[in-house]
Scaffold this motif. Structure first.
Motif, PDB file in Angstrom:
ATOM      1  N   ARG A  78       0.796  -1.051   0.058  1.00 19.94           N
ATOM      2  CA  ARG A  78      -0.133   0.668   0.249  1.00 19.94           C
ATOM      3  C   ARG A  78       0.774   1.173   0.128  1.00 19.94           C
ATOM      4  N   PHE A  88      -6.951   5.218 -15.463  1.00 15.25           N
ATOM      5  CA  PHE A  88      -7.804   4.303 -16.154  1.00 15.25           C
ATOM      6  C   PHE A  88      -8.277   5.184 -17.809  1.00 15.25           C
ATOM      7  N   ASN A  92     -12.565   5.177 -14.552  1.00 14.55           N
ATOM      8  CA  ASN A  92     -12.586   4.786 -13.042  1.00 14.55           C
ATOM      9  C   ASN A  92     -13.554   5.102 -11.335  1.00 14.55           C
ATOM     10  N   ARG A  96     -21.409   8.554  -8.618  1.00 19.51           N
ATOM     11  CA  ARG A  96     -21.946   9.220  -7.272  1.00 19.51           C
ATOM     12  C   ARG A  96     -21.394   9.675  -6.633  1.00 19.51           C
TER      13      ARG A  96
ATOM     14  N   PRO B 183     -13.845   0.949 -10.631  1.00 22.11           N
ATOM     15  CA  PRO B 183     -13.908   1.957  -9.596  1.00 22.11           C
ATOM     16  C   PRO B 183     -12.663   1.707  -7.837  1.00 22.11           C
ATOM     17  N   GLU B 185     -10.846  -1.261  -8.136  1.00 24.76           N
ATOM     18  CA  GLU B 185      -9.101  -0.713  -8.476  1.00 24.76           C
ATOM     19  C   GLU B 185      -9.151   0.243  -8.533  1.00 24.76           C
ATOM     20  N   ALA B 186      -9.426   1.141  -8.686  1.00 23.28           N
ATOM     21  CA  ALA B 186      -8.927   2.360  -8.396  1.00 23.28           C
ATOM     22  C   ALA B 186      -8.255   3.061  -7.001  1.00 23.28           C
ATOM     23  N   ILE B 187      -9.666   3.126  -6.424  1.00 16.95           N
ATOM     24  CA  ILE B 187      -9.113   2.585  -4.951  1.00 16.95           C
ATOM     25  C   ILE B 187      -8.378   2.540  -4.883  1.00 16.95           C
ATOM     26  N   ARG B 188      -7.825   1.386  -4.735  1.00 19.65           N
ATOM     27  CA  ARG B 188      -7.340   0.127  -4.295  1.00 19.65           C
ATOM     28  C   ARG B 188      -5.480   0.791  -5.237  1.00 19.65           C
ATOM     29  N   ALA B 192      -5.387   2.519  -0.409  1.00 17.40           N
ATOM     30  CA  ALA B 192      -6.181   2.522   0.174  1.00 17.40           C
ATOM     31  C   ALA B 192      -6.217   1.059   0.609  1.00 17.40           C
ATOM     32  N   ASN B 193      -6.883   0.731   1.840  1.00 19.98           N
ATOM     33  CA  ASN B 193      -6.589   0.154   2.491  1.00 19.98           C
ATOM     34  C   ASN B 193      -7.894  -1.428   2.236  1.00 19.98           C
ATOM     35  N   PHE B 195     -11.109  -1.313   4.009  1.00 22.87           N
ATOM     36  CA  PHE B 195     -11.542  -0.376   4.607  1.00 22.87           C
ATOM     37  C   PHE B 195     -12.025   0.632   3.792  1.00 22.87           C
ATOM     38  N   LYS B 196     -10.926   1.323   3.463  1.00 23.43           N
ATOM     39  CA  LYS B 196     -10.946   2.454   2.742  1.00 23.43           C
ATOM     40  C   LYS B 196     -11.809   2.732   1.059  1.00 23.43           C
ATOM     41  N   VAL B 199     -15.583   2.013   1.649  1.00 21.42           N
ATOM     42  CA  VAL B 199     -16.318   3.159   2.401  1.00 21.42           C
ATOM     43  C   VAL B 199     -15.996   4.218   0.798  1.00 21.42           C
ATOM     44  N   TYR B 200     -15.064   3.916  -0.264  1.00 19.45           N
ATOM     45  CA  TYR B 200     -14.220   4.692  -1.234  1.00 19.45           C
ATOM     46  C   TYR B 200     -15.218   4.018  -2.147  1.00 19.45           C
ATOM     47  N   GLY B 201     -15.126   3.096  -2.397  1.00 22.15           N
ATOM     48  CA  GLY B 201     -14.924   2.430  -4.151  1.00 22.15           C
ATOM     49  C   GLY B 201     -16.081   1.950  -4.211  1.00 22.15           C
ATOM     50  N   PRO B 204     -20.476   3.974  -1.883  1.00 15.29           N
ATOM     51  CA  PRO B 204     -21.486   4.687  -3.211  1.00 15.29           C
ATOM     52  C   PRO B 204     -22.177   3.763  -4.217  1.00 15.29           C
ATOM     53  N   GLN B 205     -21.503   2.973  -4.730  1.00 15.10           N
ATOM     54  CA  GLN B 205     -22.183   2.406  -5.722  1.00 15.10           C
ATOM     55  C   GLN B 205     -23.375   1.348  -5.280  1.00 15.10           C
TER      56      GLN B 205
END
Ligand SMILES: Nc1ncnc2c1ncn2[C@@H]1O[C@H](COP(=O)(O)OP(=O)(O)O)[C@@H](O)[C@H]1O
Ligand SMILES: [Mg+2]
Lengths: 250, 281
Positions: A78, A88, A92, A96, B183, B185-188, B192-193, B195-196, B199-201, B204-205
């Motif tokens: 990480r 991408f 991506n 929302r 999304p 994968e993008a957040i990963r 981000a761990n 948990f995040k 919350v983010y990826g 919201p979906q």
């Protein structure tokens, strides 16, 4: 010293499946804008996704910022990812969420879990987000939802999110392939400018050879998981291009 | 005017054929159908349904209703004690749905194959928990918790919580399994761990879908709450049981009527709220 050094990288998606990358090696230097070209299905996306281990290679070695990426534990992985921006083809974004939240999510590698949960980003992060949004020309769209924007604007959000990470390397997977030709050119030019300003090396998958020849200083040509060319853009010529894309003509 | 190049129908050689269902597959389809019919006839045969009594039933039901259940004792269901039990039922459904969903969100996340933090350990455990909660009927949960906790509303809330974990947990997991992984994968990729990433990826979906499922869960929990009292787990079900045992048929009729009306109202509210949420995108 190269910022990224890949050697003899091999990938299979399943043990019995075909070998997608068949021993790829190359180096990216600190001031490179590096293109990976090749027909679709050649393994460009696979290659770029190995660098931050979104795909786990079967064998080989990836040295990134002096870390051996394939041997890192979850926490160190990480840490490496958080210094590596990624953009991408399909943007991506989280549709929302607002543009601002999408851009701020580039800081997630740095904020704690509770702050992330309640979206409490520091004032520095917010200031940085605003200036990055200015830079990509989206200061009028900060509070819009991501899915209210046009394709070109969405990719600019993607660029802003990657810049928020304060990246030491940018990985781009066909950043302009979902855009029409005029917007593609604008977005590509913006990325080149920004890479210079922020002094970030770039590794960029690109299908459009003309754009690659125009904007990139080095390239490798990939065909069916094999490296067919590796060198400065100036050394690329018609004959070599035909070799690389030979499979696609068939 | 047909051009020279177009194939006219008569020119096509009739040897070329095509079947929607190709050979081994088609055989399995027919065998499956045959098995279903055989099982149906076996079941009917086993039940030994006497057709004359079966048809005569409708007439007797009519007599029964007019003789014994009519008129319903409306006064009984307007009694303050009974009203209090209705309110208790609503509260039980609310608490059960709330606790159930608080547990179902993480279970749904852990039990969604595409994003489970660990496919080898956490995923099967989450699936097992959700499936066990579903496998046991809500009335059986009620009986279990009454024996553990004694009579009253607490047993009912626990029973409904288990019911909602099974109900919402499965729906939540299915909803998460259908999200766009881009999304995520993008957040990963930002470092981000997990948990995040959730919350983010992910969240919201699915937020809108989860809200809809939440309302639906409350609605179903309310229906279940009307019967758990039958086993002593609080709410209006207890009144139903008492009057059934005392053969107070006109009171039973009134209680059943009140249940129907309340469930209809809760369904109307639920449908209205879900339509609102769906429009919010
Ligand atoms: N997740 C995956 N699982 C299995 N095979 C995959 C996966 N992703 C890509 N592939 C296969 O790997 C090959 C290379 O794909 P990709 O890296 O996407 O090529 P490119 O980006 O050059 O078009 C293709 O044959 C594709 O079918
Ligand atoms: Mg690709």
């Amino acid at each position: 010293m190269p910022i990224l050094s890949v050697s003899d990288l091999k990938v299979r998606y399943s043990t019995s499946g075909p070998e997608i990358l068949k021993g790829i090696s190359f180096d990216v230097e600190p001031d490179d804008f590096f293109a990976i070209i090749g027909p679709s299905g050649a393994g460009k996306s696979t290659l770029i996704r190995c660098i931050n281990r979104l795909v786990k290679p079967t064998s080989g070695k990836i040295m990134l910022y002096g870390d051996d990426v394939l041997r890192l534990g979850a926490r160190e992985l990480r840490r490496v990812r958080r210094s590596t921006g990624m953009i991408f083809q399909e943007f991506n974004l989280v549709n929302r969420m607002s543009v601002m939240d999408n851009v701020l999510s580039g800081r997630l590698g740095h904020v704690g879990n509770l702050r992330a949960l309640f979206r409490q980003f520091s004032r520095q992060d917010i200031a940085r987000a605003l200036s990055v949004l200015d830079r990509v020309g989206l200061s009028d769209h900060v509070d819009k939802r991501a899915d209210e924007l046009s394709g070109g604007q969405r990719q600019r959000v993607g660029i802003a999110r990657a810049l928020m990470q304060d990246p030491k390397l940018l990985l781009l997977d066909e950043p302009t392939s979902s855009l029409d030709p005029k917007i593609s050119r604008e977005v590509m030019a913006l990325i080149v400018e920004i890479a210079k300003e922020y002094r970030v090396p770039v590794l960029c998958n690109i299908h459009d050879v003309k754009l690659a020849m125009e904007f990139c200083n080095k390239m490798i040509g990939l065909q069916d998981g094999v490296k067919m060319f590796d060198g400065p853009t100036s050394a690329m010529n018609e004959g070599k291009l035909n070799d690389i894309y030979a499979m696609e003509v068939l | 005017m047909a051009s020279q190049d177009t194939l006219s129908v008569s020119e096509v050689t009739p040897e070329r054929t095509w079947r929607r269902f190709k050979f081994p597959g088609s055989l399995y389809r027919y065998l499956g159908l045959l098995a279903a019919v055989a099982f149906l006839s076996l079941s009917v045969n086993y039940l030994n349904i006497p057709l004359d009594r079966f048809l005569g039933m409708f007439g007797r039901v009519g007599d029964l209703i007019t003789d014994r259940y009519y008129p319903p004792d409306i006064e009984y269901v307007t009694d303050p004690d009974y009203i209090a039990s209705v309110i208790e039922t609503i509260q039980m459904a609310y608490l059960g749905a709330l606790f159930g969903m608080l547990a179902a969100v993480p279970l749904g996340w852990f039990g969604a194959y595409n994003v489970s933090p660990s496919r080898r350990f956490i995923y099967p455990i989450a699936r097992l928990l959700t499936m066990s909660a579903r496998a046991v009927h809500e009335t059986i949960w009620a009986i279990l918790f009454v024996t553990i906790l004694g009579f009253g509303m607490m047993a009912g809330v626990f029973a409904l919580t288990m019911f909602c974990i099974g109900f919402a947990g499965k729906l939540f997991a299915e909803e998460i399994e259908a999200i766009d992984m881009g999304p995520v994968e993008a957040i990963r990729a930002t470092g981000a761990n997990e948990f995040k990433v959730m919350v983010y990826g992910i969240f919201p979906q699915v937020r809108v879908a989860f809200t809809g499922i939440g309302i639906y869960t409350w609605d179903v929990a309310f229906r279940a709450a009307t019967v758990v009292g039958f086993f002593g787990a609080g709410g209006m079900g207890w009144y139903l049981k008492r009057n059934v045992l005392q053969i107070e048929t006109q009171r039973v009729a009134a209680i059943l009527l009140s249940i129907v009306v309340l469930v209809l109202i809760s369904e109307a509210i639920s449908a209205f709220a879900r339509a609102k949420v769906a429009k919010a995108k």
